[in-house]
Design a protein around this motif. Structure first.
Motif, PDB file in Angstrom:
ATOM      1  N   ASN A 124     -11.014  -2.306  -9.808  1.00 26.66           N
ATOM      2  CA  ASN A 124     -11.564  -3.640  -9.558  1.00 26.66           C
ATOM      3  C   ASN A 124     -10.671  -4.439  -8.599  1.00 26.66           C
ATOM      4  O   ASN A 124     -10.326  -5.598  -8.844  1.00 26.66           O
ATOM      5  N   VAL A 125     -10.309  -3.787  -7.499  1.00 20.89           N
ATOM      6  CA  VAL A 125      -9.489  -4.426  -6.470  1.00 20.89           C
ATOM      7  C   VAL A 125     -10.084  -4.135  -5.100  1.00 20.89           C
ATOM      8  O   VAL A 125     -10.873  -3.194  -4.931  1.00 20.89           O
ATOM      9  N   VAL A 126      -9.678  -4.941  -4.130  1.00 18.20           N
ATOM     10  CA  VAL A 126     -10.010  -4.663  -2.740  1.00 18.20           C
ATOM     11  C   VAL A 126      -8.710  -4.379  -2.002  1.00 18.20           C
ATOM     12  O   VAL A 126      -7.707  -5.087  -2.180  1.00 18.20           O
ATOM     13  N   TYR A 127      -8.703  -3.306  -1.218  1.00 16.59           N
ATOM     14  CA  TYR A 127      -7.554  -2.983  -0.378  1.00 16.59           C
ATOM     15  C   TYR A 127      -7.746  -3.619   0.994  1.00 16.59           C
ATOM     16  O   TYR A 127      -8.868  -3.673   1.516  1.00 16.59           O
ATOM     17  N   GLY A 128      -6.640  -4.062   1.572  1.00 13.40           N
ATOM     18  CA  GLY A 128      -6.720  -4.643   2.905  1.00 13.40           C
ATOM     19  C   GLY A 128      -5.347  -4.724   3.546  1.00 13.40           C
ATOM     20  O   GLY A 128      -4.311  -4.458   2.911  1.00 13.40           O
ATOM     21  N   PHE A 129      -5.335  -5.100   4.808  1.00 14.88           N
ATOM     22  CA  PHE A 129      -4.099  -5.153   5.584  1.00 14.88           C
ATOM     23  C   PHE A 129      -3.745  -6.592   5.934  1.00 14.88           C
ATOM     24  O   PHE A 129      -4.615  -7.416   6.202  1.00 14.88           O
ATOM     25  N   GLU A 130      -2.445  -6.869   5.920  1.00 14.62           N
ATOM     26  CA  GLU A 130      -1.963  -8.207   6.270  1.00 14.62           C
ATOM     27  C   GLU A 130      -0.549  -8.104   6.806  1.00 14.62           C
ATOM     28  O   GLU A 130       0.221  -7.211   6.429  1.00 14.62           O
ATOM     29  N   ASN A 131      -0.217  -9.034   7.681  1.00 18.79           N
ATOM     30  CA  ASN A 131       1.118  -9.042   8.268  1.00 18.79           C
ATOM     31  C   ASN A 131       2.153  -9.449   7.221  1.00 18.79           C
ATOM     32  O   ASN A 131       1.965 -10.416   6.490  1.00 18.79           O
ATOM     33  N   GLN A 132       3.231  -8.674   7.171  1.00 17.26           N
ATOM     34  CA  GLN A 132       4.339  -8.996   6.286  1.00 17.26           C
ATOM     35  C   GLN A 132       5.628  -8.952   7.083  1.00 17.26           C
ATOM     36  O   GLN A 132       6.071  -7.898   7.528  1.00 17.26           O
ATOM     37  N   THR A 133       6.236 -10.105   7.302  1.00 17.10           N
ATOM     38  CA  THR A 133       7.487 -10.228   8.063  1.00 17.10           C
ATOM     39  C   THR A 133       7.446  -9.446   9.371  1.00 17.10           C
ATOM     40  O   THR A 133       8.376  -8.710   9.707  1.00 17.10           O
TER      41      THR A 133
END
Length: 661
Positions: free
Chosen positions: A274-283
C-alpha cells in the motif's frame, strides 16, 4: 497473417501498406551488418509462458509481429505487419493467452504542422479478429485525438479486460443529442474481445497521468493546469486514493524548470505494501522513495547514492511488481528488494558472467522469466528461465548479423577538463589494435538530458570495426550525476558542455591514442549540435564533422515548439540570453573550418530538417565545405536498415577522405 493499414483505423484516406513477411537480414559488408536494426524490437511472454510475441524488423523500415512457440519451438509465425510508411508497429503485449494488444503510431501533416498520432488495436494470436480499441472520433469533433490511449493495467479482471486511458474530444452538438461533451483524459475498462467499454474515471481537462495498482484500481492521478494562454504549466499536482475510498487526497506537487524536476514523482503502486514508489532529489542526487497510501503519507527513503542518481525501477510480472531499482556507475547496476529475485540474479550472473542481465517479462505466476543479457562485446540475447526446472534456454539473439564478428571492448575512462574536473567517458578501441596513434572519433551523446552507458553501441562499434578509436564523454550537462553536474543544461551551459567534449579530443591526442591530424567528431541530435558547436569553440581541433539530425539554431528549436502545449518548458530549457546566439552553430558557421557532413530525416519531429538545411546554407555562404544527405520518409531515429547502412558507409568514406586515410 494480417497486413495492417493504419490509415483505415484512423479514418483517413486509405493507403497501400507494403510489408514483408520475413525479417530483414544484413548483408556481408560492415555498414549493412551494423546498420541493420535489432532482430528483436520488442518481446513479451504470454500469461501461461508458452508463447512469445516478437516484433521484428522487415525490409526498409517496416516491422512484423511474430508469434513463437516457447514449448515446442519451430519457426516464428507472422500475424501482423506494418510498412513503417506511415504506420509504425510499436509495442505488443498479451491480454490473454490468445489475444494481444498493440500500439500503432503514425506521423501526418495537419494544417502545415507535422503531428504524431497513436492508436491501440487488439488481435488474436493466430492473426484473426483485428479490432481497434482506441475510441473513434466523428467528423463533428472539435479537435484532434492524437493520443489513442495508454494501457495502465494489464490484469484489471484477468479475463481479457484492461484499463486504458482515453482522450475525450468534445463534438458539435447542433441537431443531435448524442454528441460527446466530455473533454480531457479519462480511464475506461475495455474488454479486448467484445470491445465493450465502461468509463472508470471521468475526463479531466488537466489530467496527464493515471497510475493503477495492477489490480484494476486507479490509485494516483496527475493534473497539469494550463496557463492563461493554453500552454502547459510547469507544475503537476498529484493526488491519491486510499485502498478503501474513491475520494482523492493530496499527494505531491512536481515542478519542472529548464529540464530539472523538483518534488516527488510517483511511478508505481505496490498494492500489497500500500505504497507508491517514486523519485525525488536528495541533496543534489535523485533517490528512490516510497510514500504510504493509507492516509498517513509516511515517506521512506528506499535507495540513494552520493555519487550517481537512482534512475529506474525493476518491475516484473503482469502487475509490474516493483522488485528493485537501478543506477549507473561505470556500468548499470541493480539493487533488488525481493530476496528470491536477488538470489536468482546472483545465480544468473554466474551463469552469464560479464553480462548485464535485465528482466523483460514473466508468466502470470512468475514461474517463467524472460531475460535479456548483454555486454560491450555482445549486443544481447534473450533467454527464458524456468524456475520450476531451474533451466534456461536462449530464445533469440538481438543482432544475429554480427555473430562471428570480433567486437571491440569498451573501457570506462576518466580525463581532465581544462578546469581540472574529471570527466567520465567510455573508450572503444579497435579489436586487436595497440591503441596508439589511431584515427579517432569523439562521439558526444544526444539529449542533452541523457548520458552514455557501458554496453554495446552499434554506432561506436561500427567505427571501431573500421579502425577508429572512439571516446564517448559524459560531459557536464549529462544526466545521472546529480544537479551540480547537469548545471543549467547543455544549451544554457554550452561552453562548459562543449568544452568538456573538446577536452575529450585533446585527451585522446595527449594520451597517444589519437593521431592529432586524424581526429574527428560524430554526433546525433544534441550530439550533432555538439559536433558542430565544438568547432565554433575550437576551429582547429577536429579535421572532420559528422552531424546527424542536429540542432543548429536555438531560437529555431524554440520556435518549433511554439504551437505545442509544452512550449513554456522548451522555452525555459533554452532560456533567453547571449548564449542563444553564441551557442547556435548556424549563426557562427564562419568559424567552422573542418568539412561537414549532415544527415537528416525529412519527417523528423524532434529536430526539424529545416535546421540542417539552414546549417548547410550558412556553411556554404561562409565558404565552407558541407554536404547534406536527406532521407525521405524517415524520422529522428533514421529507423531503416538501408538508410543506416548508407549513412555509415558514407560517413566512413567522408572521414577517411577528410583525414587522408
Amino acid at each position: 497473417m494480417r497486413k495492417l493499414c493504419l490509415a483505415l483505423a484512423f479514418g483517413l484516406t486509405p493507403l497501400a501498406v507494403a510489408a514483408q513477411d520475413v525479417p530483414a537480414k544484413p548483408g556481408n559488408n560492415l555498414a549493412e551488418a551494423f546498420g541493420a536494426r535489432e532482430a528483436v524490437r520488442q518481446i513479451s511472454l504470454s500469461p501461461d509462458g508458452t508463447k512469445a510475441a516478437i516484433i521484428q524488423p522487415t525490409k526498409g523500415h517496416g516491422s512484423a509481429l511474430m508469434i513463437g512457440d516457447m514449448v515446442n519451438g519451430g519457426e516464428l509465425k507472422t500475424i501482423l505487419t506494418s510498412s513503417g510508411n506511415p504506420d509504425k508497429l510499436g509495442d505488443c503485449h498479451w491480454s490473454t493467452d490468445t489475444r494481444l494488444i498493440c500500439r500503432i503510431s503514425i506521423t501526418s501533416d495537419v494544417d502545415g504542422e507535422r503531428l504524431g498520432f497513436s492508436r491501440i488495436v487488439a488481435i488474436d494470436a493466430d492473426g484473426k479478429n483485428l479490432k481497434m480499441l482506441s475510441a473513434r472520433t466523428s467528423d463533428r469533433a472539435l479537435g484532434l485525438m492524437q493520443n489513442g490511449g495508454s494501457l495502465i493495467d494489464w490484469g484489471a479482471r484477468g479475463d481479457g479486460s484492461a484499463l486504458m486511458t482515453r482522450l475525450f474530444v468534445p463534438e458539435v452538438s447542433t441537431g443531435t443529442h448524442i454528441a460527446e461533451s466530455q473533454s480531457g483524459l479519462g480511464v475506461e475498462l475495455i474488454d479486448t474481445r467484445s470491445l465493450s467499454r465502461k468509463q472508470i474515471e471521468p475526463a479531466r481537462e488537466s489530467a496527464v497521468d493515471y497510475i493503477s495498482d495492477g489490480r484494476g484500481n486507479v490509485r494516483i492521478i496527475g493534473l497539469q493546469p494550463k496557463t492563461g494562454t493554453g500552454y502547459d504549466s510547469g507544475k503537476i499536482i498529484y493526488s491519491y486514493r486510499t485502498a478503501d475510498s474513491r475520494a482523492w487526497k493530496p499527494l505531491t506537487t512536481v515542478t519542472v524548470v529548464a529540464g530539472q524536476t523538483a518534488g516527488f514523482v510517483p511511478y508505481a503502486v505496490d498494492p500489497a505494501l500500500n505504497v507508491v514508489y517514486g523519485f525525488e532529489n536528495q541533496t543534489g542526487h535523485t533517490a528512490l522513495y516510497s510514500i504510504a497510501l493509507d492516509g498517513s503519507l509516511t515517506k521512506k527513503l528506499v535507495l540513494s547514492r552520493a555519487d550517481v542518481d537512482i534512475d529506474d525501477l525493476v518491475e516484473v510480472g503482469r502487475q509490474n511488481r516493483v522488485v528493485g531499482a537501478t543506477f549507473v556507475t561505470d556500468r548499470r547496476e541493480a539493487e533488488f528488494f525481493d530476496p528470491a529475485l536477488k538470489t536468482l540474479r546472483a545465480a544468473l550472473g554466474k551463469a552469464l558472467p560479464g553480462k548485464i542481465i535485465t528482466f523483460i517479462d514473466a508468466s502470470a505466476d512468475e514461474s517463467k522469466l524472460l531475460l535479456f543479457a548483454y555486454s560491450d562485446v555482445d549486443p544481447g540475447r534473450y533467454y527464458l528461465f524456468d524456475k520450476k526446472t531451474r533451466s534456461m534456454a536462449e530464445v533469440l539473439a538481438s543482432r544475429p548479423g554480427l555473430d562471428g564478428l570480433k567486437l571491440a571492448t569498451v573501457k570506462p575512462v576518466t580525463y581532465q577538463a581544462a578546469d581540472g574536473t574529471n570527466i567520465p567517458a567510455y573508450l572503444t578501441l579497435p579489436a586487436g589494435s595497440d591503441g596508439k596513434n589511431l584515427p579517432a572519433i569523439v562521439m558526444p551523446h544526444g539529449g542533452p538530458g541523457a548520458r552514455d552507458e557501458w554496453g554495446f553501441d552499434w554506432l561506436s562499434q561500427y567505427f571501431a570495426a573500421r579502425g577508429y578509436a572512439v571516446i564517448q564523454p559524459n560531459f557536464r550537462g549529462s544526466t545521472g550525476y546529480g544537479d551540480a553536474w547537469y548545471e543549467k543544461n547543455g544549451f544554457q551551459s554550452w561552453r562548459t558542455s562543449i568544452g568538456d567534449v573538446n577536452d575529450a579530443g585533446r585527451w585522446l591526442v595527449k594520451s597517444g591514442v589519437a593521431d592529432p591530424k586524424k581526429l574527428a567528431i560524430v554526433g546525433w541530435s544534441y550530439g550533432g549540435y555538439a559536433a558542430l558547436q565544438s568547432s565554433v569553440l575550437d576551429p582547429d581541433l577536429f579535421k572532420a564533422i559528422v552531424a546527424i539530425a542536429p540542432v543548429t539554431d536555438l531560437d529555431t528549436l524554440r520556435n518549433e515548439a511554439r504551437n505545442f502545449t509544452n512550449f513554456p518548458q522548451v522555452d525555459a530549457l533554452i532560456g533567453h540570453g547571449p548564449w542563444v546566439a553564441e551557442g547556435s552553430p548556424a549563426r557562427n558557421a564562419g568559424k567552422i573550418k573542418a568539412p561537414v557532413l549532415l544527415f537528416h530525416g525529412d519527417i523528423d519531429t524532434n529536430v526539424r530538417i529545416g535546421e540542417s538545411r539552414l546549417m548547410a546554407d550558412k556553411i556554404k555562404s561562409a565558404g565552407g565545405k558541407v554536404e547534406l544527405v536527406e532521407f525521405k520518409g524517415l524520422d529522428h531515429q533514421l529507423d531503416d536498415d538501408t538508410a543506416r547502412a548508407q549513412m555509415l558507409g558514407k560517413a566512413d568514406a567522408f572521414l577517411r577522405s577528410a583525414m587522408g586515410l
